[in-house]
Design an enzyme around this catalytic site. Structure first.
Site, short mmCIF file in Angstrom:
data_model
loop_
_atom_site.label_atom_id
_atom_site.label_comp_id
_atom_site.label_asym_id
_atom_site.label_seq_id
_atom_site.Cartn_x
_atom_site.Cartn_y
_atom_site.Cartn_z
N ARG A 65 27.16 71.48 69.10
CA ARG A 65 27.60 72.70 68.38
C ARG A 65 28.66 73.41 69.21
O ARG A 65 29.59 74.00 68.68
CB ARG A 65 26.41 73.63 68.11
CG ARG A 65 26.83 75.02 67.60
CD ARG A 65 25.72 75.75 66.86
NE ARG A 65 24.44 75.72 67.53
CZ ARG A 65 24.12 76.48 68.60
NH1 ARG A 65 24.99 77.31 69.12
NH2 ARG A 65 22.92 76.39 69.15
N TYR A 118 45.11 81.97 48.00
CA TYR A 118 44.08 81.03 47.53
C TYR A 118 42.94 81.88 46.97
O TYR A 118 42.48 82.83 47.62
CB TYR A 118 43.60 80.16 48.70
CG TYR A 118 42.35 79.41 48.40
CD1 TYR A 118 42.29 78.52 47.32
CD2 TYR A 118 41.21 79.58 49.17
CE1 TYR A 118 41.12 77.84 47.03
CE2 TYR A 118 40.04 78.88 48.89
CZ TYR A 118 40.00 78.03 47.81
OH TYR A 118 38.84 77.36 47.52
N ASP A 191 47.78 81.68 56.86
CA ASP A 191 47.22 80.42 56.36
C ASP A 191 48.39 79.46 56.17
O ASP A 191 49.24 79.66 55.30
CB ASP A 191 46.50 80.71 55.03
CG ASP A 191 45.83 79.47 54.46
OD1 ASP A 191 46.28 78.34 54.77
OD2 ASP A 191 44.87 79.63 53.68
N LYS A 216 43.36 69.51 53.41
CA LYS A 216 44.61 69.26 52.68
C LYS A 216 45.51 68.32 53.50
O LYS A 216 45.11 67.23 53.79
CB LYS A 216 45.27 70.61 52.36
CG LYS A 216 44.32 71.63 51.73
CD LYS A 216 43.74 71.14 50.43
CE LYS A 216 42.87 72.09 49.63
NZ LYS A 216 41.86 72.87 50.26
N1 PLP Z 1 43.59 77.95 52.09
C1 PLP Z 1 44.27 77.39 51.09
C2 PLP Z 1 45.73 77.68 50.94
C3 PLP Z 1 43.62 76.55 50.17
O1 PLP Z 1 44.31 76.01 49.16
C4 PLP Z 1 42.23 76.33 50.34
C5 PLP Z 1 41.48 75.44 49.41
O2 PLP Z 1 41.97 75.03 48.39
C6 PLP Z 1 41.56 76.93 51.40
C7 PLP Z 1 42.27 77.74 52.26
C8 PLP Z 1 40.09 76.74 51.60
O3 PLP Z 1 39.86 75.52 52.25
P1 PLP Z 1 38.50 74.68 52.13
O4 PLP Z 1 38.40 74.21 50.70
O5 PLP Z 1 38.70 73.56 53.11
O6 PLP Z 1 37.38 75.58 52.48
#
Ligand code: PLP
Length: 412
Positions: A65, A118, A191, A216
């Site tokens: 962990r 998102y 992000d 992604k």
């Molecule tokens: N940030 C963006 C721009 C996303 O498109 C997504 C998910 O689609 C996330 C964060 C969240 O990621 P996760 O699905 O791996 O939790």
């Protein structure tokens, strides 16, 4: 062997974090092994177990962990590619974002965030930070730097942006917002999921912390859910690591760490092909009479094309467009496609297509959705690395389905 940070990005995607003669390895593996152990044997009872003294860089591990050799190799590569000092790998992008935000705010604080986020991040800000943790949240149109400046106050503890955004592909000026954050002594996080470290490195533009959904582009093969946080701020890194390891206990599993390490080796190759294909599709859509708008930062018609040229090294593989029709047309279009898979998510080698109003952004109330341009005919495309002519032929199939509604027996 490990490369110094001055090696080219492409070289570091392959070699950073790899060390065939790593401590404890006799076989000389050229690919990091998957270390499944949850715990590690100690040399003796008088071992100093304080976290600061257990050093993964010296091949010392205590409990998975806290740190794990496969995850540690991945974290070294992620830090290097994003241009940061510290990286932490989480079990999802959501966990990475949540832990980052939680490490920056406390009850009574204020967060400023872009309004085109998102949908999960937006819901997290509203339902967890605002409603449960008593953190005020202001959403702003971050395409206008002045709106960000107007929203920041002395109580603002954190600024959070996505660029390009999901799904409208708008940009914010990272350097200008970093300057605002500095003048208010506020942390600024980005992000970077949509651009990937290959096309954009916000830390180099002044951001304090970057998060990714490694689900992604960084993994790139739609077979692992994960997240990452990268920063060069030692205090912030310590706080995030504490929350990750002790407060929450959320980390990427060894097998997923291995998958992302492997996926990263082709990041540059994949991103270039994603972009070539996305540009071909964006240009095709822009000339199509059944399309009323195309949102892709690589097009000169994109309102922030010059900002994209300035702060990104390329335009990425995601675009969205508006059909010049109605919801029924959007349904017929999407259902006629054979190469594009109707699915949420982005960044895999296969082309995915989705309808934000009915899928990813369905939880956002219609009025709020429409205010940020997510209409019933907006379609988002994550362009894969297939042959572009097959993708274009498939889109043509979709447009034909709109022009010729399906015939029924009575029509004969
Ligand atoms: N940030 C963006 C721009 C996303 O498109 C997504 C998910 O689609 C996330 C964060 C969240 O990621 P996760 O699905 O791996 O939790």
């Amino acid at each position: 062997m490990e490369q110094e940070d001055h090696a080219a990005f492409e070289t570091r995607t392959v070699t950073e974090g790899e060390d065939p003669f790593r401590v404890g390895s006799e076989a000389g593996d050229v690919a990091t092994p998957i270390h499944l152990a949850s715990t590690f044997a100690l040399p003796g009872l008088d071992t100093d177990l304080s976290l600061e003294n257990v050093d993964p860089d010296r091949g010392e591990f205590l409990y998975s962990r806290l740190s794990n050799p496969t995850r540690h190799a991945l974290e070294k590569r992620l830090a290097s590619l994003e241009g940061g000092e510290h990286a932490m790998a989480f079990s999802s992008g959501t966990a990475a974002i949540f832990t980052t935000m939680l490490s920056c705010v406390e009850p009574g604080d204020h967060i400023v965030a872009g309004d085109d986020l998102y949908a999960g991040t937006r819901r997290m800000l509203e339902s967890v930070f605002r409603d449960r943790l008593d953190v005020a949240v202001t959403f702003v149109d971050a395409t206008e730097t002045a709106s960000v400046e107007d929203a920041v106050t002395d109580e603002t503890a954190f600024i959070w942006m996505e660029t390009p955004t999901n799904p409208r592909m708008t940009l914010c000026d990272v350097r200008a917002i970093a300057n605002i954050a500095d003048s208010y002594d506020t942390s600024f996080g980005v992000d970077n999921t949509f651009a990937s470290s290959y096309f954009q490195r916000p830390l180099e533009l002044g951001a304090d912390v970057v998060a990714h959904s490694t689900t992604k582009y960084l993994n790139g093969h739609s077979d692992s859910v994960g997240g990452a946080v990268i920063t060069s701020d030692d205090d912030l890194a310590e706080e995030i690591a504490f929350l990750q390891q002790v407060g929450i206990g959320d980390m990427l599993a060894p097998f997923d760490s291995y998958l992302v390490l492997r996926g990263l080796k082709t990041l540059s190759l994949r991103m270039r092909q994603h972009e070539t294909n996305a540009m071909a599709i964006a240009e095709y859509l822009e000339d199509h009479e059944a399309v009323s708008a195309v949102h892709y930062p690589g097009l000169e018609s994109h309102p922030q094309h010059s900002l994209a040229r300035r702060q990104m090294d390329g335009f990425g593989g995601i675009l969205s467009f508006e059909l010049a029709g109605d919801l029924e047309d959007a349904k017929r279009f999407l259902e006629a496609l054979e190469e594009f898979t109707l699915a949420v998510s982005v960044g895999g080698v296969e082309s995915l297509i989705e309808h934000p109003a009915a899928m990813t952004h369905e939880p956002v109330p219609r009025q709020e959705r429409e205010a940020i341009g997510i209409t019933d005919t907006l379609i988002r495309v994550s362009v894969g690395v297939e042959a572009p002519e097959d993708l274009l032929a498939d889109l043509e199939r979709g447009f034909e389905a709109i022009q010729k509604p399906t015939t029924t027996a009575d029509d004969d």
